[in-house]
Scaffold this active site. Structure first.
Site, PDB file in Angstrom:
ATOM      1  N   TYR A  35      38.557  47.175  38.424  1.00  0.00           N
ATOM      2  CA  TYR A  35      39.437  46.515  39.394  1.00  0.00           C
ATOM      3  C   TYR A  35      40.838  47.093  39.212  1.00  0.00           C
ATOM      4  O   TYR A  35      41.106  47.849  38.289  1.00  0.00           O
ATOM      5  CB  TYR A  35      39.446  44.997  39.182  1.00  0.00           C
ATOM      6  N   ARG A  41      41.580  39.117  42.160  1.00  0.00           N
ATOM      7  CA  ARG A  41      40.178  38.803  42.453  1.00  0.00           C
ATOM      8  C   ARG A  41      39.194  39.214  41.353  1.00  0.00           C
ATOM      9  O   ARG A  41      37.984  39.239  41.583  1.00  0.00           O
ATOM     10  CB  ARG A  41      39.774  39.432  43.789  1.00  0.00           C
ATOM     11  N   TRP A 138      50.199  36.413  49.786  1.00  0.00           N
ATOM     12  CA  TRP A 138      51.114  37.250  50.558  1.00  0.00           C
ATOM     13  C   TRP A 138      52.570  37.004  50.221  1.00  0.00           C
ATOM     14  O   TRP A 138      53.434  37.799  50.581  1.00  0.00           O
ATOM     15  CB  TRP A 138      50.849  37.073  52.051  1.00  0.00           C
TER      16      TRP A 138
END
Length: 241
Positions: A35, A41, A138
């Site tokens: 990752y 995530r 975000w």
């Protein structure tokens, strides 16, 4: 690319800024998780490995922001969906998609729920947490003059994020008063997902916000006091989110 091994998957500073690949231990772990050098995530899977003491190879791709550039563009053709995270097992099978990966690891090590109903409850909480995380993340990518707007959008009393937090507080409280975990009598993937995706980010962006949720705040403390998780958190790399 940074590569480390072990259930704690500690990472040290590379010898030079341009050094892309190094290993901390000469072991052959059962799993390899690839990752970006972010929590985001993949951190719930890393926490699952940490709490179960399972060795794994923690491969981290340097993250340069969105749109993604640099090293990942050179290697993404190696991945089925052209994205990460990716979990590779010792027999070479690759799993893609963050929830599929974490669910597999949680199931393998008994942290996905004890019964089919408990497993469904865990999945329900995971999906709710992921929706809230998507609305929060975000904030990190907003320009400085837009951050107050993104902050208000996330933490406003009527926001979908606050609605999710309200619901999670109620769900936790409904399970034996909220002094244990989300589902059943023991730690599950749902608790770790809450910590990695919501609680950890809230503490960074708006720590006073958790005071509105005493049961969730206490859950954060319980998770962080699990010895294996405490060790992992002390050793893991500092990342953007």
């Amino acid at each position: 690319m940074i590569k480390s091994a072990g259930s704690a998957a500690t990472t040290t500073k590379p010898p030079t800024e341009n050094h892309l690949l190094y290993a901390l231990e000469n072991t052959m772990p059962k799993y390899k998780l690839t990752y970006f050098n972010l929590k985001a995530r993949a951190e719930d899977t890393r926490l699952l490995f940490a709490v179960t003491g399972q060795d794994y190879e923690d491969v981290r791709i340097e993250f340069t922001g969105y749109p993604v550039t640099g090293e990942f563009l050179d290697i993404k053709h190696n991945f089925l969906f052209r994205e990460v995270p990716v979990l590779e097992t010792e027999d070479g099978v690759r799993l893609y998609q963050s929830h599929a990966i974490a669910r597999y690891v949680a199931t393998e090590f008994g942290l996905a729920g004890e019964t089919n109903l408990e497993k469904a409850k865990v999945d329900m909480i995971i999906d709710s947490i992921d929706e809230a995380f998507s609305s929060l993340v975000w904030y990190y990518f907003a320009e400085d003059d837009q951050k107050p707007i993104k902050f208000k959008e996330a933490f406003d009393d009527q926001s979908s994020f606050t609605n999710c937090m309200d619901s999670l507080e109620r769900l936790l409280t409904a399970n034996k008063g909220g002094d244990g975990f989300f589902v059943g009598d023991k730690l599950t993937w749902a608790d770790l997902k809450f910590h990695s995706s919501l609680g950890d980010n809230i503490k960074r962006i708006n720590p006073d916000y958790l005071k509105n949720y005493p049961k969730l705040s206490s859950l954060m403390d319980r998770i962080e006091n699990v010895p294996a998780i405490k060790t992992w958190m002390a050793k893991r790399p500092e990342t953007m989110f």
